[in-house]
Design a protein around this motif. Structure first.
Motif, PDB file in Angstrom:
ATOM      1  N   GLU A 123      -8.739  14.546 -20.151  1.00 48.86           N
ATOM      2  CA  GLU A 123      -9.083  14.946 -18.781  1.00 48.86           C
ATOM      3  C   GLU A 123      -9.477  13.727 -17.945  1.00 48.86           C
ATOM      4  OE1 GLU A 123     -12.132  17.799 -19.493  1.00 48.86           O
ATOM      5  OE2 GLU A 123     -10.756  19.515 -19.570  1.00 48.86           O
ATOM      6  N   VAL A 124     -10.234  12.765 -18.562  1.00 50.28           N
ATOM      7  CA  VAL A 124     -10.632  11.538 -17.856  1.00 50.28           C
ATOM      8  C   VAL A 124      -9.410  10.715 -17.511  1.00 50.28           C
ATOM      9  CG1 VAL A 124     -11.859   9.340 -18.074  1.00 50.28           C
ATOM     10  CG2 VAL A 124     -12.940  11.473 -18.849  1.00 50.28           C
ATOM     11  N   LEU A 125      -8.511  10.550 -18.468  1.00 47.43           N
ATOM     12  CA  LEU A 125      -7.302   9.768 -18.221  1.00 47.43           C
ATOM     13  C   LEU A 125      -6.435  10.404 -17.130  1.00 47.43           C
ATOM     14  CD1 LEU A 125      -6.320   8.789 -21.881  1.00 47.43           C
ATOM     15  CD2 LEU A 125      -7.379   7.337 -20.135  1.00 47.43           C
ATOM     16  N   LEU A 126      -6.410  11.728 -17.083  1.00 40.71           N
ATOM     17  CA  LEU A 126      -5.635  12.398 -16.036  1.00 40.71           C
ATOM     18  C   LEU A 126      -6.255  12.154 -14.652  1.00 40.71           C
ATOM     19  CD1 LEU A 126      -3.382  14.267 -15.103  1.00 40.71           C
ATOM     20  CD2 LEU A 126      -4.864  16.220 -15.656  1.00 40.71           C
ATOM     21  N   LEU A 127      -7.584  12.222 -14.596  1.00 38.44           N
ATOM     22  CA  LEU A 127      -8.257  11.961 -13.319  1.00 38.44           C
ATOM     23  C   LEU A 127      -7.995  10.528 -12.845  1.00 38.44           C
ATOM     24  CD1 LEU A 127     -11.663  13.791 -13.881  1.00 38.44           C
ATOM     25  CD2 LEU A 127      -9.780  14.487 -12.379  1.00 38.44           C
ATOM     26  N   GLN A 128      -8.043   9.592 -13.797  1.00 38.01           N
ATOM     27  CA  GLN A 128      -7.780   8.190 -13.446  1.00 38.01           C
ATOM     28  C   GLN A 128      -6.340   8.007 -12.958  1.00 38.01           C
ATOM     29  OE1 GLN A 128      -8.797   6.108 -17.032  1.00 38.01           O
ATOM     30  NE2 GLN A 128     -11.005   6.031 -16.546  1.00 38.01           N
ATOM     31  N   ALA A 129      -5.410   8.661 -13.641  1.00 36.46           N
ATOM     32  CA  ALA A 129      -4.006   8.532 -13.243  1.00 36.46           C
ATOM     33  C   ALA A 129      -3.768   9.144 -11.866  1.00 36.46           C
ATOM     34  CB  ALA A 129      -3.117   9.209 -14.291  1.00 36.46           C
ATOM     35  N   LYS A 130      -4.377  10.255 -11.568  1.00 38.11           N
ATOM     36  CA  LYS A 130      -4.215  10.882 -10.258  1.00 38.11           C
ATOM     37  C   LYS A 130      -4.846  10.023  -9.153  1.00 38.11           C
ATOM     38  CE  LYS A 130      -3.835  15.741 -11.616  1.00 38.11           C
ATOM     39  NZ  LYS A 130      -4.465  17.092 -11.528  1.00 38.11           N
ATOM     40  N   LYS A 136      -2.007   4.347  -4.602  1.00 39.35           N
ATOM     41  CA  LYS A 136      -0.675   3.765  -4.467  1.00 39.35           C
ATOM     42  C   LYS A 136       0.093   4.413  -3.305  1.00 39.35           C
ATOM     43  CE  LYS A 136       0.142   0.914  -8.070  1.00 39.35           C
ATOM     44  NZ  LYS A 136       0.836  -0.380  -8.005  1.00 39.35           N
ATOM     45  N   ARG A 137      -0.041   5.745  -3.162  1.00 34.68           N
ATOM     46  CA  ARG A 137       0.684   6.440  -2.103  1.00 34.68           C
ATOM     47  C   ARG A 137       0.143   6.041  -0.731  1.00 34.68           C
ATOM     48  NH1 ARG A 137       4.161  10.496  -1.748  1.00 34.68           N
ATOM     49  NH2 ARG A 137       4.185  11.787   0.136  1.00 34.68           N
ATOM     50  N   GLN A 138      -1.193   5.962  -0.624  1.00 35.98           N
ATOM     51  CA  GLN A 138      -1.784   5.560   0.670  1.00 35.98           C
ATOM     52  C   GLN A 138      -1.342   4.149   1.061  1.00 35.98           C
ATOM     53  OE1 GLN A 138      -6.006   6.064   0.255  1.00 35.98           O
ATOM     54  NE2 GLN A 138      -5.885   8.322   0.088  1.00 35.98           N
ATOM     55  N   ASN A 144       4.748   1.316   4.777  1.00 36.84           N
ATOM     56  CA  ASN A 144       6.047   1.901   5.100  1.00 36.84           C
ATOM     57  C   ASN A 144       5.845   3.317   5.635  1.00 36.84           C
ATOM     58  OD1 ASN A 144       7.851  -0.282   3.716  1.00 36.84           O
ATOM     59  ND2 ASN A 144       6.342   0.311   2.155  1.00 36.84           N
ATOM     60  N   PRO A 145       5.384   3.436   6.887  1.00 38.32           N
ATOM     61  CA  PRO A 145       5.032   4.757   7.404  1.00 38.32           C
ATOM     62  C   PRO A 145       6.218   5.713   7.520  1.00 38.32           C
ATOM     63  CG  PRO A 145       4.988   3.111   9.148  1.00 38.32           C
ATOM     64  CD  PRO A 145       5.173   2.357   7.875  1.00 38.32           C
ATOM     65  N   ASN A 146       7.394   5.242   7.663  1.00 35.13           N
ATOM     66  CA  ASN A 146       8.547   6.124   7.870  1.00 35.13           C
ATOM     67  C   ASN A 146       9.464   6.204   6.649  1.00 35.13           C
ATOM     68  OD1 ASN A 146       7.759   6.627  10.554  1.00 35.13           O
ATOM     69  ND2 ASN A 146       8.712   4.675  11.215  1.00 35.13           N
ATOM     70  N   LYS A 147       8.984   5.780   5.493  1.00 35.02           N
ATOM     71  CA  LYS A 147       9.825   5.760   4.295  1.00 35.02           C
ATOM     72  C   LYS A 147       9.081   6.414   3.135  1.00 35.02           C
ATOM     73  CE  LYS A 147      12.645   2.607   1.519  1.00 35.02           C
ATOM     74  NZ  LYS A 147      13.006   1.188   1.274  1.00 35.02           N
ATOM     75  N   GLU A 148       9.756   7.399   2.479  1.00 36.37           N
ATOM     76  CA  GLU A 148       9.140   8.103   1.354  1.00 36.37           C
ATOM     77  C   GLU A 148       9.241   7.233   0.101  1.00 36.37           C
ATOM     78  OE1 GLU A 148       7.012  11.182  -0.304  1.00 36.37           O
ATOM     79  OE2 GLU A 148       7.606  10.922   1.780  1.00 36.37           O
ATOM     80  N   PRO A 149       8.093   7.054  -0.637  1.00 36.72           N
ATOM     81  CA  PRO A 149       8.124   6.208  -1.842  1.00 36.72           C
ATOM     82  C   PRO A 149       8.828   6.911  -3.002  1.00 36.72           C
ATOM     83  CG  PRO A 149       5.977   7.212  -1.618  1.00 36.72           C
ATOM     84  CD  PRO A 149       6.741   7.605  -0.397  1.00 36.72           C
ATOM     85  N   THR A 150       9.295   6.120  -3.941  1.00 31.54           N
ATOM     86  CA  THR A 150       9.874   6.674  -5.179  1.00 31.54           C
ATOM     87  C   THR A 150       8.737   7.092  -6.114  1.00 31.54           C
ATOM     88  OG1 THR A 150       9.905   4.518  -6.264  1.00 31.54           O
ATOM     89  CG2 THR A 150      11.843   5.129  -4.940  1.00 31.54           C
ATOM     90  N   PRO A 151       8.997   7.982  -7.082  1.00 32.25           N
ATOM     91  CA  PRO A 151       7.940   8.406  -8.028  1.00 32.25           C
ATOM     92  C   PRO A 151       7.299   7.237  -8.754  1.00 32.25           C
ATOM     93  CG  PRO A 151       9.827   9.857  -8.196  1.00 32.25           C
ATOM     94  CD  PRO A 151      10.245   8.733  -7.301  1.00 32.25           C
ATOM     95  N   LEU A 152       8.101   6.239  -9.105  1.00 35.03           N
ATOM     96  CA  LEU A 152       7.547   5.102  -9.837  1.00 35.03           C
ATOM     97  C   LEU A 152       6.605   4.291  -8.956  1.00 35.03           C
ATOM     98  CD1 LEU A 152       7.618   3.644 -12.562  1.00 35.03           C
ATOM     99  CD2 LEU A 152       9.515   2.253 -11.683  1.00 35.03           C
ATOM    100  N   GLN A 153       6.866   4.233  -7.658  1.00 32.89           N
ATOM    101  CA  GLN A 153       6.043   3.428  -6.744  1.00 32.89           C
ATOM    102  C   GLN A 153       4.664   4.036  -6.512  1.00 32.89           C
ATOM    103  OE1 GLN A 153       8.834   3.341  -3.500  1.00 32.89           O
ATOM    104  NE2 GLN A 153       9.625   1.272  -4.041  1.00 32.89           N
ATOM    105  N   VAL A 154       4.535   5.335  -6.794  1.00 33.33           N
ATOM    106  CA  VAL A 154       3.217   5.982  -6.600  1.00 33.33           C
ATOM    107  C   VAL A 154       2.633   6.462  -7.923  1.00 33.33           C
ATOM    108  CG1 VAL A 154       3.675   6.656  -4.196  1.00 33.33           C
ATOM    109  CG2 VAL A 154       4.367   8.172  -6.088  1.00 33.33           C
ATOM    110  N   ASN A 155       3.084   5.861  -9.051  1.00 29.47           N
ATOM    111  CA  ASN A 155       2.539   6.162 -10.389  1.00 29.47           C
ATOM    112  C   ASN A 155       2.674   7.645 -10.808  1.00 29.47           C
ATOM    113  OD1 ASN A 155       1.849   3.486 -10.467  1.00 29.47           O
ATOM    114  ND2 ASN A 155      -0.337   3.806 -10.766  1.00 29.47           N
ATOM    115  N   LEU A 156       3.729   8.336 -10.323  1.00 27.71           N
ATOM    116  CA  LEU A 156       3.906   9.741 -10.712  1.00 27.71           C
ATOM    117  C   LEU A 156       4.191   9.913 -12.204  1.00 27.71           C
ATOM    118  CD1 LEU A 156       3.961  12.673  -9.817  1.00 27.71           C
ATOM    119  CD2 LEU A 156       6.390  12.395  -9.235  1.00 27.71           C
ATOM    120  N   PRO A 157       5.014   9.059 -12.837  1.00 34.16           N
ATOM    121  CA  PRO A 157       5.225   9.201 -14.287  1.00 34.16           C
ATOM    122  C   PRO A 157       3.927   9.103 -15.084  1.00 34.16           C
ATOM    123  CG  PRO A 157       6.900   7.778 -13.350  1.00 34.16           C
ATOM    124  CD  PRO A 157       5.873   8.010 -12.275  1.00 34.16           C
TER     125      PRO A 157
END
Length: 392
Positions: A123-130, A136-138, A144-157
């Motif tokens: 649960e701690v590791l999940l909170l840290q990852a989120k 990363k997303r912010q 890049n205000p007008n460009k959607e990031p890739t999953p890898l760029q915002v640590n989604l994996p």
């Protein structure tokens, strides 16, 4: 010479005179009066009239009481036995959910604690990852205000991995908790113990037989039936009872101790094939709660008891009915004919019960059948019919 002759003839003369006197007296004696031959005393017999009635024939058979559910009790986890309930003894009864055997649970409690720690860590590791993914997303949107990031760029994996690790840790915790619960060996039904194979201190594994038990919610009796009996009950092969088509009721009886007891059940199914050895078809009757509400005056329908079963047929037919006391030697009935003479008949019986006999042939409606005991009965003997017995 005359004297000599007289001396010789005198005894013969006396003898002749005596014989003549006896004959004369015998002839003069009056003849005794001839008594009329006494009439032979007739045997008095009680009778009742045979009656033709619309009857449902009873089907009689026999079978052994068997449990509906019977299992070998085995543990799902390994461990040393630390306690055994008094209910887990041969012949004893137990309730649903009652702990019958307790295994040592120290190692399983430790496994639960470790699994709980693993869940907390995941649960701690999940909170840290989120949190890291949010930062990363912010940062990306700021640059890049007008460009959607890739999953890898915002640590989604990394977030998905942390969620999967949490689910795995939760599954391990659930498994550890189940194993801990399995150290208390219970059953989901009310039952009785046939035998016990283990004792306190014994180490058991998942393959160890602890004992054998059976459920007491209902018992079943496997009843052999001939083809004609099956037709009499209007049961097809492969019959299975339902709410719309319940099976015929059946009365089960047996001698327990010195008393006759009776239990009531219902046929719930029949086999779909003929037994190759006996050439019979087997029906299964069930009795609910045989050790409780289904008992007979407190006497349970015990497993292993051999019982006689009687089920009433559904087909109505007309046949001659006589009292059970009228049947002799399985197929003989004594009839008093119009001349009050005994007529010994051989009859064909359709059904025999405690009180009556249903006859297919050999007796006609209204004929007088003997119901009392007859010693040395002879066909054609003259009898004296007496008071007609009331039919029950």
């Amino acid at each position: 010479m005359n004297k000599k002759w007289l001396k010789t003839a005198a005894p013969l003369l006396v003898l002749a005179l005596g014989f003549g006197a006896v004959k004369f007296l015998g002839a003069a004696k009056p003849e005794p009066e001839k008594k009329e031959e006494e009439a032979q005393r007739l045997v008095s017999l009680a009778y009742t009239e045979a009656r033709e009635e619309a009857v449902h024939l009873a089907v009689n058979t026999q079978g052994e009481v068997r449990p509906h559910t019977e299992i070998d009790l085995t543990p799902e986890v390994s461990g040393r036995i630390v306690a055994i309930s008094d209910s887990f003894a041969e012949g004893a009864g137990f309730e649903p959910g009652e702990t019958l055997i307790q295994l040592d649970d120290a190692n399983y409690k430790l496994a639960v604690a470790r699994a709980e720690a693993g869940v907390a860590q995941a649960e701690v590791l999940l909170l840290q990852a989120k949190a890291a993914a949010s930062i990363k997303r912010q940062q990306w949107l700021k640059l890049n205000p007008n460009k959607e990031p890739t999953p890898l760029q915002v640590n989604l994996p990394q977030v998905l991995e942390a969620e999967a690790n949490l689910r795995s840790a939760q599954a391990e915790l659930a498994d550890a908790q189940r194993n801990l619960a399995r150290t208390k060996i219970k059953l989901p039904f009310r039952g009785r113990v046939i035998n016990r194979e283990v004792g306190i201190g014994q180490y058991v594994t998942a393959s160890t037989a602890l004992g054998r038990v059976f459920a007491t919610d209902r018992v079943e009796i496997r009843l052999p039936l001939t083809d004609s009996q099956l037709q009499e009950l209007d049961l097809p092969m492969g019959f299975v009872a339902s709410d719309k088509a319940p099976g015929p009721q059946v009365a089960l009886s047996a001698l327990v101790g010195s008393e006759q007891h009776q239990w009531h059940g219902r046929i719930v199914r029949t086999q779909a094939a003929v037994d190759q050895q006996t050439r019979l078809i087997y029906a299964v009757a069930e009795v609910n709660d045989p050790y409780g509400a289904g008992a007979s005056n407190g006497v349970p329908l015990a497993v292993g008891l051999f019982v006689t079963a009687e089920a009433e047929g559904t087909r109505e037919r007309h046949a001659v009915v006589v009292p059970r006391t009228a049947l002799r030697s399985a197929d003989k009935v004594y009839v008093v004919d119009e001349d009050d003479r005994l007529d010994i008949r051989t009859v064909e019986t359709l059904s025999t019960s405690e009180n009556r006999v249903v006859v297919a042939s050999g007796i006609r409606n209204g004929e007088r059948v003997v119901t009392s005991a007859v010693a040395n009965a002879v066909d054609g003997m003259q009898v004296q019919p007496i008071t007609q017995l009331a039919r029950k």
